[in-house]
Design an enzyme around this catalytic site. Structure first.
Site, mmCIF file in Angstrom:
data_model
loop_
_atom_site.group_PDB
_atom_site.id
_atom_site.type_symbol
_atom_site.label_atom_id
_atom_site.label_comp_id
_atom_site.label_asym_id
_atom_site.label_seq_id
_atom_site.Cartn_x
_atom_site.Cartn_y
_atom_site.Cartn_z
ATOM 1 N N ASN A 11 1.944 13.049 46.769
ATOM 2 C CA ASN A 11 3.100 13.869 46.347
ATOM 3 C C ASN A 11 4.311 13.042 46.755
ATOM 4 O O ASN A 11 4.564 12.886 47.950
ATOM 5 C CB ASN A 11 3.017 15.200 47.085
ATOM 6 N N CYS A 70 9.811 21.850 51.318
ATOM 7 C CA CYS A 70 8.746 20.994 50.785
ATOM 8 C C CYS A 70 7.944 20.443 51.966
ATOM 9 O O CYS A 70 8.489 19.703 52.793
ATOM 10 C CB CYS A 70 9.332 19.854 49.959
ATOM 11 N N GLY A 71 6.682 20.816 52.025
ATOM 12 C CA GLY A 71 5.865 20.447 53.183
ATOM 13 C C GLY A 71 5.559 18.962 53.258
ATOM 14 O O GLY A 71 5.634 18.341 54.320
ATOM 15 N N ASN A 159 9.683 28.803 49.878
ATOM 16 C CA ASN A 159 9.503 28.696 48.429
ATOM 17 C C ASN A 159 8.313 29.562 48.024
ATOM 18 O O ASN A 159 7.395 29.760 48.790
ATOM 19 C CB ASN A 159 9.320 27.243 47.995
ATOM 20 N N ASN A 192 5.441 28.479 42.506
ATOM 21 C CA ASN A 192 4.387 27.466 42.558
ATOM 22 C C ASN A 192 3.063 28.209 42.393
ATOM 23 O O ASN A 192 2.966 29.386 42.776
ATOM 24 C CB ASN A 192 4.429 26.742 43.910
ATOM 25 N N GLU A 210 3.171 22.915 40.411
ATOM 26 C CA GLU A 210 4.379 23.149 41.196
ATOM 27 C C GLU A 210 5.547 23.598 40.324
ATOM 28 O O GLU A 210 5.766 23.055 39.233
ATOM 29 C CB GLU A 210 4.795 21.874 41.949
ATOM 30 N N ARG A 211 6.282 24.548 40.861
ATOM 31 C CA ARG A 211 7.533 24.979 40.225
ATOM 32 C C ARG A 211 8.438 23.767 40.065
ATOM 33 O O ARG A 211 8.657 23.029 41.028
ATOM 34 C CB ARG A 211 8.205 26.031 41.104
ATOM 35 N N CYS A 219 0.421 19.541 47.647
ATOM 36 C CA CYS A 219 1.566 20.418 47.878
ATOM 37 C C CYS A 219 1.412 21.001 49.272
ATOM 38 O O CYS A 219 0.442 21.743 49.527
ATOM 39 C CB CYS A 219 1.598 21.529 46.820
ATOM 40 N N GLY A 220 2.311 20.653 50.174
ATOM 41 C CA GLY A 220 2.169 21.073 51.566
ATOM 42 C C GLY A 220 2.374 22.568 51.754
ATOM 43 O O GLY A 220 1.534 23.256 52.354
ATOM 44 N N THR A 221 3.453 23.083 51.191
ATOM 45 C CA THR A 221 3.681 24.536 51.314
ATOM 46 C C THR A 221 2.598 25.291 50.559
ATOM 47 O O THR A 221 2.168 26.365 50.986
ATOM 48 C CB THR A 221 5.063 24.913 50.751
HETATM 49 N N1 LIG Z 1 8.144 22.205 43.715
HETATM 50 C C1 LIG Z 1 8.310 22.996 44.949
HETATM 51 C C2 LIG Z 1 8.994 22.131 46.023
HETATM 52 C C3 LIG Z 1 8.078 21.052 46.557
HETATM 53 C C4 LIG Z 1 6.928 21.669 47.311
HETATM 54 C C5 LIG Z 1 5.741 20.759 47.544
HETATM 55 N N2 LIG Z 1 5.844 19.424 47.014
HETATM 56 C C6 LIG Z 1 5.348 20.729 49.001
HETATM 57 O O1 LIG Z 1 4.819 19.709 49.473
HETATM 58 O O2 LIG Z 1 5.518 21.783 49.687
HETATM 59 C C7 LIG Z 1 9.160 24.228 44.705
HETATM 60 O O3 LIG Z 1 9.971 24.228 43.774
HETATM 61 O O4 LIG Z 1 9.030 25.180 45.504
#
Ligand SMILES: N[C@H](CCC[C@H](N)C(=O)O)C(=O)O
Length: 280
Positions: A11, A70-71, A159, A192, A210-211, A219-221
């Site tokens: 990512n 973003c995690g 998020n 997301n 992902e949004r 995607c961490g979160t």
């Molecule tokens: N696209 C996500 C943000 C990046 C989250 C993701 N890349 C992560 O690692 O948490 C959003 O609009 O909430």
């Protein structure tokens, strides 16, 4: 504009240290993140001064929208801040749209190998989908998408995330379903989307739409949201290894109700954005 190209499990982000966000960051994010006319990334991340933490992180998706958190990026930012000498601490305070979060660095010599982030406490998205009952109750709701009904668990880490459990994540048509759920009217800020397959109470497999970014390698979160949903629904324990297409994250939902995410962060190259219009 000098940048560092970094990623967490594939990512990937263009990371820029700046005193402030430039004008029209949405337009800049769309151009910089474009994989043909720009550098190519899942996000444009600014590392900024903060009045209440060691630094502030702001992230813009490839569609130009700003995300609260973003995690994978916060692990990259923590690595950058330490290795650049900007913040010589192994426990940093980072101001984000989800509040002040605490990444803790695990060093290999002078390099940051992995990072454990205290992601704070999960929030069960109530405004988006009418959910009643205490957080401990199973909070599935039915979401109808293109005539098909899904039982979803909505969880926020600043998020929004919509978690759906399936028997085989590989069989999910992510490109077809992802955008329909991302833009579903039940999610006023879009969302997301995580499709989750439970392998056993300690291991899950996750694919993410992902949004504002589409399908990503990690995607961490989202991994945190999937882990919390698994525990809330009685499908997993409170410590899970999350297998994503780009690699594995370890998520622990501790007794203090904080969720801790541990995973790698990597720097790939440094560059200079020349700022020419797309297409030359
Ligand atoms: N696209 C996500 C943000 C990046 C989250 C993701 N890349 C992560 O690692 O948490 C959003 O609009 O909430």
């Amino acid at each position: 504009m000098r940048f560092l190209k970094m990623h967490g499990l594939g990512n990937d982000f263009v990371v820029v240290k700046a005193d402030s966000v430039p004008e029209q960051p949405d337009t800049l994010a769309r151009v910089v993140c474009d994989r043909h006319f720009g550098v190519g990334a899942d996000g444009l991340v600014f590392v900024l001064p903060s009045e209440k933490a060691d630094l502030r992180m702001r992230i813009f998706n490839p569609d130009g929208s700003e995300a609260e958190m973003c995690g994978n990026a916060i692990r990259c930012v923590a690595k950058y801040a330490y290795e650049s000498g900007m913040v010589r601490k192994t426990a940093l305070r980072v101001e984000t749209g989800a509040g002040i979060l605490i990444p803790r660095l695990h060093l290999a010599g002078e390099r940051v190998a992995t990072v454990e982030v205290d992601m704070g406490e999960p929030v069960l998205e109530r405004g988006a989908i009418p959910m009643d009952g205490p957080p401990g109750r199973v909070i599935n709701e039915l979401l109808t998408v293109a005539g098909e009904s899904f039982r979803v668990t909505a969880v926020s880490f600043g998020n929004p995330h919509c978690v759906i459990f399936v028997s085989d994540v590989a069989a999910v048509d992510l490109a077809a379903l992802g955008p329909k759920i991302e833009h579903h009217p039940a999610f006023p800020r879009r969302t997301n989307v995580e499709f989750v397959q439970v392998l056993n109470p300690e291991r899950i497999r996750v694919r993410v739409w992902e949004r504002g970014a589409g399908a990503t390698l990690a995607c961490g979160t989202g991994a945190c949201a999937a882990a919390v949903a698994g525990a809330l629904n009685g499908l997993t324990g409170r410590q899970v290894r999350v297998g994503l297409p780009g690699g594995e994250l370890f998520i622990r939902w501790a007794a203090d109700n904080h969720v801790y995410m541990t995973g790698p962060a990597a720097a790939v190259f440094a560059g200079e954005w020349l700022g020419e219009e797309p297409g030359g």
